[in-house]
Design a protein around this motif. Sequence first.
Motif, PDB file in Angstrom:
ATOM      1  N   ASN A   1      26.117  46.064  33.242  1.00 54.41           N
ATOM      2  CA  ASN A   1      27.216  46.556  34.033  1.00 54.41           C
ATOM      3  C   ASN A   1      28.330  45.561  33.775  1.00 54.41           C
TER       4      ASN A   1
ATOM      5  N   LEU B   1      35.678  44.265  47.609  1.00 52.87           N
ATOM      6  CA  LEU B   1      35.258  45.625  47.948  1.00 52.87           C
ATOM      7  C   LEU B   1      33.902  45.612  48.641  1.00 52.87           C
TER       8      LEU B   1
ATOM      9  N   ALA C   1      23.341  51.405  38.280  1.00 52.54           N
ATOM     10  CA  ALA C   1      24.753  51.820  38.279  1.00 52.54           C
ATOM     11  C   ALA C   1      25.228  51.853  36.827  1.00 52.54           C
ATOM     12  N   GLU C   2      25.124  53.009  36.210  1.00 48.23           N
ATOM     13  CA  GLU C   2      25.426  53.123  34.781  1.00 48.23           C
ATOM     14  C   GLU C   2      26.799  53.658  34.498  1.00 48.23           C
TER      15      GLU C   2
ATOM     16  N   LEU D   1      30.893  55.046  36.272  1.00 50.53           N
ATOM     17  CA  LEU D   1      31.815  55.399  37.333  1.00 50.53           C
ATOM     18  C   LEU D   1      31.967  56.914  37.302  1.00 50.53           C
TER      19      LEU D   1
ATOM     20  N   PHE E   1      31.924  52.136  42.043  1.00 51.65           N
ATOM     21  CA  PHE E   1      32.086  50.716  41.741  1.00 51.65           C
ATOM     22  C   PHE E   1      30.980  49.910  42.404  1.00 51.65           C
ATOM     23  N   GLU E   2      30.363  49.021  41.649  1.00 54.07           N
ATOM     24  CA  GLU E   2      29.318  48.173  42.213  1.00 54.07           C
ATOM     25  C   GLU E   2      29.473  46.758  41.687  1.00 54.07           C
ATOM     26  N   ARG E   3      29.116  45.794  42.511  1.00 53.33           N
ATOM     27  CA  ARG E   3      29.203  44.404  42.100  1.00 53.33           C
ATOM     28  C   ARG E   3      28.027  44.051  41.193  1.00 53.33           C
ATOM     29  N   GLY E   4      26.875  44.627  41.513  1.00 54.21           N
ATOM     30  CA  GLY E   4      25.669  44.328  40.738  1.00 54.21           C
ATOM     31  C   GLY E   4      25.283  45.488  39.840  1.00 54.21           C
ATOM     32  N   ALA E   5      24.037  45.496  39.420  1.00 50.47           N
ATOM     33  CA  ALA E   5      23.573  46.482  38.458  1.00 50.47           C
ATOM     34  C   ALA E   5      23.062  47.761  39.124  1.00 50.47           C
TER      35      ALA E   5
ATOM     36  N   LEU F   1      24.991  52.208  47.652  1.00 55.23           N
ATOM     37  CA  LEU F   1      25.195  53.394  48.477  1.00 55.23           C
ATOM     38  C   LEU F   1      24.685  54.609  47.720  1.00 55.23           C
TER      39      LEU F   1
ATOM     40  N   HIS G   1      29.444  52.644  31.759  1.00 50.66           N
ATOM     41  CA  HIS G   1      29.831  51.242  31.677  1.00 50.66           C
ATOM     42  C   HIS G   1      29.822  50.721  30.249  1.00 50.66           C
TER      43      HIS G   1
ATOM     44  N   LEU H   1      33.086  51.509  29.024  1.00 56.85           N
ATOM     45  CA  LEU H   1      34.092  50.710  29.706  1.00 56.85           C
ATOM     46  C   LEU H   1      34.153  49.292  29.154  1.00 56.85           C
ATOM     47  N   ALA H   2      32.986  48.737  28.854  1.00 54.64           N
ATOM     48  CA  ALA H   2      32.955  47.373  28.337  1.00 54.64           C
ATOM     49  C   ALA H   2      33.753  47.287  27.039  1.00 54.64           C
TER      50      ALA H   2
ATOM     51  N   THR I   1      39.977  50.126  41.364  1.00 57.35           N
ATOM     52  CA  THR I   1      39.191  49.240  42.218  1.00 57.35           C
ATOM     53  C   THR I   1      40.006  48.834  43.438  1.00 57.35           C
TER      54      THR I   1
ATOM     55  N   LEU J   1      39.418  49.286  47.479  1.00 54.38           N
ATOM     56  CA  LEU J   1      39.547  48.190  48.438  1.00 54.38           C
ATOM     57  C   LEU J   1      40.477  48.571  49.583  1.00 54.38           C
TER      58      LEU J   1
END
Lengths: 209, 209
Positions: free
Chosen positions: A3, A119, B36-37, B39, B72-76, B80, B95, B98-99, B115, B119
């Motif tokens: 990610n 966020l 989370a692969e 958006l 959007f997620e902070r981790g992998a 939610l 992602h 996106l990278a 993002t 927020l």
Amino acid sequence: MRNIAQDLQPAMALLATGPVQHFAPNRPIYVAGDAAEALHKVVSGMVRTVRFLHDGKRQIDAFYNSGDVFGFERGAFHTLSAEAVSRCTLVAYRHKGLAVAMHNQELTRQLYRHTLDGLARAQAHVRLLAHGGATAKLAGFLLECSERSADGRLITFGMARHDIADYLGLTVETVSRTLTELRKASFIEFVSAREVRLKNLPGLQVLNS
Amino acid sequence: MRNIAQDLQPAMALLATGPVQHFAPNRPIYVAGDAAEALHKVVSGMVRTVRFLHDGKRQIDAFYNSGDVFGFERGAFHTLSAEAVSRCTLVAYRHKGLAVAMHNQELTRQLYRHTLDGLARAQAHVRLLAHGGATAKLAGFLLECSERSADGRLITFGMARHDIADYLGLTVETVSRTLTELRKASFIEFVSAREVRLKNLPGLQVLNS
DNA sequence: CGTCTCTTTGACAGCATTCAACGTGTGTGG
DNA sequence: CCACACACGTTGAATGCTGTCAAAGAGACG
């Protein structure tokens, strides 16, 4: 699974540092309506972002500790005010510099990560506020403090009861009452008014769930 | 009928997109804990992000309409769950893609903006939840809907009362009661159970303040 | 030692939740 | 086309929790 956020290196410095600023307790850092010219990183101390309501009431959006970055805005102006909770020192990162830095992919990723932190923080706050009772909110707040504390079982509040109340959407009286209830039920123990020892973490998690 | 490619033009036009997805009402889009692969961008319909609590209660973190980006997620992993509120169609941005896209400054800027939108959305939600009364919450909710509606004075709810309640941290009964009070006080008018006309915008803003 | 702010505790009123029942609308099958 | 089932929405009454008002105790600082 990778990610983008995973690729970010939290250890690296965000940017070449801007001016260092010092603030005494309760001093304004910026005010809602000001031009949003910079992001701020907490070096030491604690900061709160605040919203003042038309009826005179106050609402705290977030607390920021060492290492946290705040001041993100969608537009050109601040929608919240920021104030020093305790004596604190900050570093400013001007948006002009950031625009240039967007050429640097590594810095861009760090900026993105800090935004995602904000966020996640806001979402956790929503969870805390929406989930009913005063006891649940306080339990959640204590656990949140615990996660950010060096010793997960000993919390030193940087803020006053009034700040906690405005953060949780409660009154000072309810905060005080609920904390004493938690003490009487042996979930917590007061070293001083601003220092709490968590004696039953699993229990607090149940209260919070 | 609009061409999907047109919707993608303004944002992330250059990204390799995943397949276009369709969902029936109340169908899960992803579940908390999933990797989370990607958006997701809403092309049409409405989506809600949800948190299920241990006591069986449900909490809605946000609603997303056409043009909104979520996931959007902070981790992998997703923290939610996301579900279709109405029949809706989405586009996924993986992602991986996106990278690679982070090399493109314009796309990076757009990703960053989305993002920040999330927020700002979460902060507005916090404001809504923390500021006391059921009347104030509903007034704020109606105004929020108004801003996202084509006609600012005519709102068509995509969601049920139960969804509104879980979004505002209230019960269905209180939502229903409060809406009828607002109707009796001539702040709003019901075209149908899911369609409301705002008859007194300034008044609602006062209630919300 | 006094003053100020912060914190705690008490009593009471008000509002949201809970439990319960009754309307309303929509879609399906007879 | 009607009838029924089922989910959604509204309304009512009583309980319980939080806000409000009031006052006293505890620390910090000069």
